[in-house]
Structure formats: structure tokens, C-alpha cells
Design a protein around this motif. Structure first.
Motif, PDB file in Angstrom:
ATOM      1  N   VAL A   1      15.648  37.803   2.007  1.00  0.00           N
ATOM      2  CA  VAL A   1      16.890  38.572   2.120  1.00  0.00           C
ATOM      3  C   VAL A   1      16.982  39.605   0.993  1.00  0.00           C
ATOM      4  O   VAL A   1      17.316  40.777   1.226  1.00  0.00           O
ATOM      5  CB  VAL A   1      18.099  37.627   2.096  1.00  0.00           C
ATOM      6  N   GLY A   2      16.702  39.200  -0.250  1.00  0.00           N
ATOM      7  CA  GLY A   2      16.769  40.128  -1.372  1.00  0.00           C
ATOM      8  C   GLY A   2      15.786  41.277  -1.233  1.00  0.00           C
ATOM      9  O   GLY A   2      16.127  42.442  -1.493  1.00  0.00           O
ATOM     10  N   THR A   3      14.562  40.973  -0.798  1.00  0.00           N
ATOM     11  CA  THR A   3      13.558  42.017  -0.606  1.00  0.00           C
ATOM     12  C   THR A   3      13.951  42.950   0.531  1.00  0.00           C
ATOM     13  O   THR A   3      13.749  44.164   0.460  1.00  0.00           O
ATOM     14  CB  THR A   3      12.186  41.392  -0.323  1.00  0.00           C
ATOM     15  N   SER A   4      14.534  42.392   1.577  1.00  0.00           N
ATOM     16  CA  SER A   4      15.003  43.210   2.697  1.00  0.00           C
ATOM     17  C   SER A   4      16.035  44.226   2.243  1.00  0.00           C
ATOM     18  O   SER A   4      15.983  45.409   2.610  1.00  0.00           O
ATOM     19  CB  SER A   4      15.594  42.314   3.786  1.00  0.00           C
ATOM     20  N   LEU A   5      16.985  43.801   1.421  1.00  0.00           N
ATOM     21  CA  LEU A   5      18.010  44.721   0.922  1.00  0.00           C
ATOM     22  C   LEU A   5      17.390  45.834   0.080  1.00  0.00           C
ATOM     23  O   LEU A   5      17.820  46.989   0.157  1.00  0.00           O
ATOM     24  CB  LEU A   5      19.054  43.955   0.115  1.00  0.00           C
ATOM     25  N   ALA A   6      16.372  45.498  -0.717  1.00  0.00           N
ATOM     26  CA  ALA A   6      15.700  46.523  -1.521  1.00  0.00           C
ATOM     27  C   ALA A   6      14.975  47.525  -0.631  1.00  0.00           C
ATOM     28  O   ALA A   6      14.970  48.737  -0.913  1.00  0.00           O
ATOM     29  CB  ALA A   6      14.717  45.864  -2.487  1.00  0.00           C
ATOM     30  N   ILE A   7      14.353  47.052   0.445  1.00  0.00           N
ATOM     31  CA  ILE A   7      13.654  47.936   1.375  1.00  0.00           C
ATOM     32  C   ILE A   7      14.632  48.887   2.056  1.00  0.00           C
ATOM     33  O   ILE A   7      14.316  50.055   2.321  1.00  0.00           O
ATOM     34  CB  ILE A   7      12.893  47.099   2.429  1.00  0.00           C
ATOM     35  N   ILE A   8      15.844  48.405   2.315  1.00  0.00           N
ATOM     36  CA  ILE A   8      16.834  49.198   3.046  1.00  0.00           C
ATOM     37  C   ILE A   8      17.368  50.368   2.210  1.00  0.00           C
ATOM     38  O   ILE A   8      17.779  51.390   2.769  1.00  0.00           O
ATOM     39  CB  ILE A   8      17.993  48.283   3.511  1.00  0.00           C
ATOM     40  N   ILE A   9      17.349  50.263   0.874  1.00  0.00           N
ATOM     41  CA  ILE A   9      17.971  51.290   0.025  1.00  0.00           C
ATOM     42  C   ILE A   9      17.469  52.702   0.327  1.00  0.00           C
ATOM     43  O   ILE A   9      18.275  53.588   0.659  1.00  0.00           O
ATOM     44  CB  ILE A   9      17.776  50.955  -1.466  1.00  0.00           C
ATOM     45  N   PRO A  10      16.156  52.987   0.237  1.00  0.00           N
ATOM     46  CA  PRO A  10      15.717  54.365   0.506  1.00  0.00           C
ATOM     47  C   PRO A  10      15.945  54.779   1.958  1.00  0.00           C
ATOM     48  O   PRO A  10      16.259  55.946   2.234  1.00  0.00           O
ATOM     49  CB  PRO A  10      14.224  54.347   0.160  1.00  0.00           C
ATOM     50  N   THR A  11      15.802  53.831   2.879  1.00  0.00           N
ATOM     51  CA  THR A  11      16.035  54.138   4.292  1.00  0.00           C
ATOM     52  C   THR A  11      17.477  54.551   4.530  1.00  0.00           C
ATOM     53  O   THR A  11      17.756  55.533   5.225  1.00  0.00           O
ATOM     54  CB  THR A  11      15.696  52.911   5.150  1.00  0.00           C
ATOM     55  N   ALA A  12      18.410  53.795   3.941  1.00  0.00           N
ATOM     56  CA  ALA A  12      19.823  54.094   4.119  1.00  0.00           C
ATOM     57  C   ALA A  12      20.196  55.430   3.476  1.00  0.00           C
ATOM     58  O   ALA A  12      20.950  56.224   4.053  1.00  0.00           O
ATOM     59  CB  ALA A  12      20.673  52.972   3.527  1.00  0.00           C
ATOM     60  N   LEU A  13      19.670  55.704   2.275  1.00  0.00           N
ATOM     61  CA  LEU A  13      19.951  56.969   1.603  1.00  0.00           C
ATOM     62  C   LEU A  13      19.452  58.153   2.429  1.00  0.00           C
ATOM     63  O   LEU A  13      20.165  59.151   2.616  1.00  0.00           O
ATOM     64  CB  LEU A  13      19.295  56.987   0.221  1.00  0.00           C
ATOM     65  N   ARG A  14      18.237  58.052   2.932  1.00  0.00           N
ATOM     66  CA  ARG A  14      17.659  59.143   3.725  1.00  0.00           C
ATOM     67  C   ARG A  14      18.418  59.326   5.033  1.00  0.00           C
ATOM     68  O   ARG A  14      18.696  60.459   5.452  1.00  0.00           O
ATOM     69  CB  ARG A  14      16.185  58.833   4.003  1.00  0.00           C
ATOM     70  N   SER A  15      18.763  58.216   5.675  1.00  0.00           N
ATOM     71  CA  SER A  15      19.489  58.289   6.935  1.00  0.00           C
ATOM     72  C   SER A  15      20.874  58.903   6.748  1.00  0.00           C
ATOM     73  O   SER A  15      21.305  59.771   7.521  1.00  0.00           O
ATOM     74  CB  SER A  15      19.617  56.886   7.539  1.00  0.00           C
ATOM     75  N   TYR A  16      21.587  58.465   5.700  1.00  0.00           N
ATOM     76  CA  TYR A  16      22.927  58.990   5.454  1.00  0.00           C
ATOM     77  C   TYR A  16      22.890  60.490   5.164  1.00  0.00           C
ATOM     78  O   TYR A  16      23.724  61.261   5.660  1.00  0.00           O
ATOM     79  CB  TYR A  16      23.568  58.249   4.288  1.00  0.00           C
ATOM     80  N   ALA A  17      21.916  60.938   4.352  1.00  0.00           N
ATOM     81  CA  ALA A  17      21.806  62.359   4.033  1.00  0.00           C
ATOM     82  C   ALA A  17      21.560  63.190   5.294  1.00  0.00           C
ATOM     83  O   ALA A  17      22.145  64.271   5.463  1.00  0.00           O
ATOM     84  CB  ALA A  17      20.678  62.574   3.021  1.00  0.00           C
ATOM     85  N   ALA A  18      20.705  62.676   6.176  1.00  0.00           N
ATOM     86  CA  ALA A  18      20.404  63.406   7.403  1.00  0.00           C
ATOM     87  C   ALA A  18      21.626  63.500   8.309  1.00  0.00           C
ATOM     88  O   ALA A  18      21.937  64.559   8.874  1.00  0.00           O
ATOM     89  CB  ALA A  18      19.248  62.716   8.135  1.00  0.00           C
ATOM     90  N   HIS A  19      22.353  62.380   8.453  1.00  0.00           N
ATOM     91  CA  HIS A  19      23.540  62.391   9.309  1.00  0.00           C
ATOM     92  C   HIS A  19      24.645  63.261   8.712  1.00  0.00           C
ATOM     93  O   HIS A  19      25.359  63.966   9.437  1.00  0.00           O
ATOM     94  CB  HIS A  19      24.058  60.967   9.508  1.00  0.00           C
TER      95      HIS A  19
END
Length: 277
Positions: A62-80
């Protein structure tokens, strides 16, 4: 000889994580989701294969999953945001309760046995698979988003549950918004912003929560975050996702919903069996 043991363990972990990244990327591209619903079960099996103690596997996944999500979420939010698709009013109302929920959820996870995290994932998988397999587009709770009190309650619930499951909360938040007639593109864009608010404090909380167990965790772990896991799975998954996306075009939207619903059902059943076995 002892000096070689950490290196051998690291090489085996790296190879397993590369394979996990490939599987995660294909599944993410195929089903149109890149969060913990896919990453957590894959990482759990990898950490089991490399001999991580059973009571630590779910926390590390779970902890590693949250770390993986950070750059994905930042990139996705910027694009949207660049496309002006984000519902700023909803994001403002959700920001504080979501962060408070993440803090509470991370604190709860750090002191809870792995059974609590598995139960949370089973509940999430059951609800989401039910929505995908049996949901209908005409299901609604209202014609517009509710008032501040109920929105705050929703936000706190999304924030509380996300660090227990290892997801960005986007899937849950999107479902809530679409049940109030928010267009799906706006719901997804706004949920990407929530992912940033959830993943960063969630990952930091797992780093702190796992620090006392460093001696029992795999090499190059920061608390309950595996650095090789975050880097290898995240990078390989990003490269493999287009392959899954190409595969997705061979199926209809409904076929993909049913396939992902069945995937969540199978994964949820796997964890549920461990809870009762």
C-alpha cells in the motif's frame, strides 16, 4: 557471504518488480486505471515471492502504491487543468476534509494489523466490482453536487479510505460526482487533483509508520515504501501502458467494465480467502 545476501535479495527483488511493472502497465492501459486497484495486488504477490514477512506485505504494498501514484497524479492533474476540465469549486470544498481523512487513515494504517488493510481492500473491490458489473448510467443521487456538509463528509471518507487501500481515491470520487450528474470528464479531472492531495501525505505517512520496522523490510526501503518498487514498477508501467491501451481498443466499453469488475472480484476474493483461512 553475508555481504552477498543483500545484493542477491536486491537483484531478485528488482527482477520481480520489473515483471510487476510490465503486468501493471498492461492492466492499467487495458482497463484505463493506473492506481492501487492494480498496483497493490501485484506488489503484494511480488513481496510474498521475495520473502517479506506476511504481517508487513500489505503495508509495504500500500505504501509503495501511494508513492507510485504521486508523479502520475501530478502529471494527470496538470494535463486536466490545462484543458480547464477541473471543477475548482468541488476541489476547494474537498481539499481540507480529504487531507484530514488521509492523516487519519494513515495513522490508523500504521497501527493496524495487515488484516485491516486486506479487509479495506476487499470492501473496496466488492463495491467497485458491483458498480462495474451491475451499475447503470441512470443511477443518480441528485441533479447537482450537495452542500458543504455532505461534500465534506464525502471528502473525509475518500481521504480516510485511500491510504488504507493504496489508491489515489480517484475511482471513488469519480463515482460520487457522476452520481450527482457531473460530466465524466470533469469528474475524472477533479479526481486527479484529489490524487495529489491523497498520495503525497499518504506516502509520507507510510514512510514514518514503517520506520521502526526497517530491519525487517527489503533493501532500499524507506519505511513502508520500497524505493526499487516505486521506481521500477512506476517507470516500467508507464512504458507498458500504451500496449494495454492498444489492446483496449479491441473491446467495447461494456466489455472492459465487465473485465475490470471481474478482475477486482477475483483479487478481492483472494484477500478475503486469506482473511478467513
Amino acid at each position: 557471504m553475508d555481504a552477498m545476501i543483500p545484493l542477491a535479495q536486491f537483484l531478485w527483488l528488482a527482477g520481480a518488480l520489473l515483471a510487476a511493472g510490465l503486468a501493471t502497465g498492461i492492466l492499467a492501459g487495458l482497463f484505463g486505471i493506473g492506481g492501487g486497484a492494480i498496483i497493490v495486488p501485484v506488489l503484494f504477490e511480488v513481496f510474498a515471492a521475495v520473502g517479506v514477512a506476511p504481517e508487513l506485505r500489505m503495508h509495504l504494498a500500500v505504501g509503495t502504491s501511494l508513492a507510485i501514484i504521486i508523479p502520475t497524479a501530478l502529471r494527470s492533474y496538470a494535463a486536466h487543468r490545462a484543458r480547464s476540465a477541473v471543477r475548482a469549486d468541488a476541489l476547494r470544498r474537498w481539499a481540507l476534509p480529504v487531507v484530514l481523512g488521509v492523516v487519519a487513515g494513515t495513522a490508523l494504517a500504521s497501527v493496524s494489523p495487515d488484516r485491516v488493510l486486506k479487509f479495506a481492500f476487499v470492501a473496496f473491490a466488492a463495491l467497485m466490482s458491483g458498480r462495474l458489473l451491475f451499475g447503470r448510467d441512470h443511477w443518480t443521487l441528485g441533479e447537482q453536487l450537495p452542500g458543504r456538509a455532505l461534500m465534506s463528509a464525502y471528502g473525509f471518507g475518500v481521504g480516510l479510505s485511500s491510504p488504507l487501500i493504496g489508491i489515489s481515491g480517484g475511482g471513488i470520487a469519480s463515482v460520487i460526482m457522476t452520481l450527482y450528474r457531473v460530466p465524466i470528464h470533469q469528474a475524472i479531472a477533479t479526481s486527479a487533483g484529489l490524487g495529489v492531495l491523497i498520495a503525497i501525505p499518504g506516502a509520507l505517512g507510510y514512510v514514518l509508520g514503517g520506520w521502526p520496522h526497517m530491519a525487517e523490510l527489503p533493501p532500499l526501503s524507506l519505511g513502508y515504501v520500497s524505493v526499487p518498487g516505486a521506481v521500477l514498477v512506476g517507470s516500467v508501467a508507464t512504458l507498458a501502458a500504451p500496449l494495454g491501451a492498444r489492446l483496449a481498443h479491441a473491446f467495447t466499453k461494456r466489455q472492459l467494465e465487465v473485465a475490470f469488475g471481474l478482475y477486482l472480484l477475483i483479487v478481492g476474493a483472494r484477500f478475503a480467502w486469506q482473511l478467513v483461512a
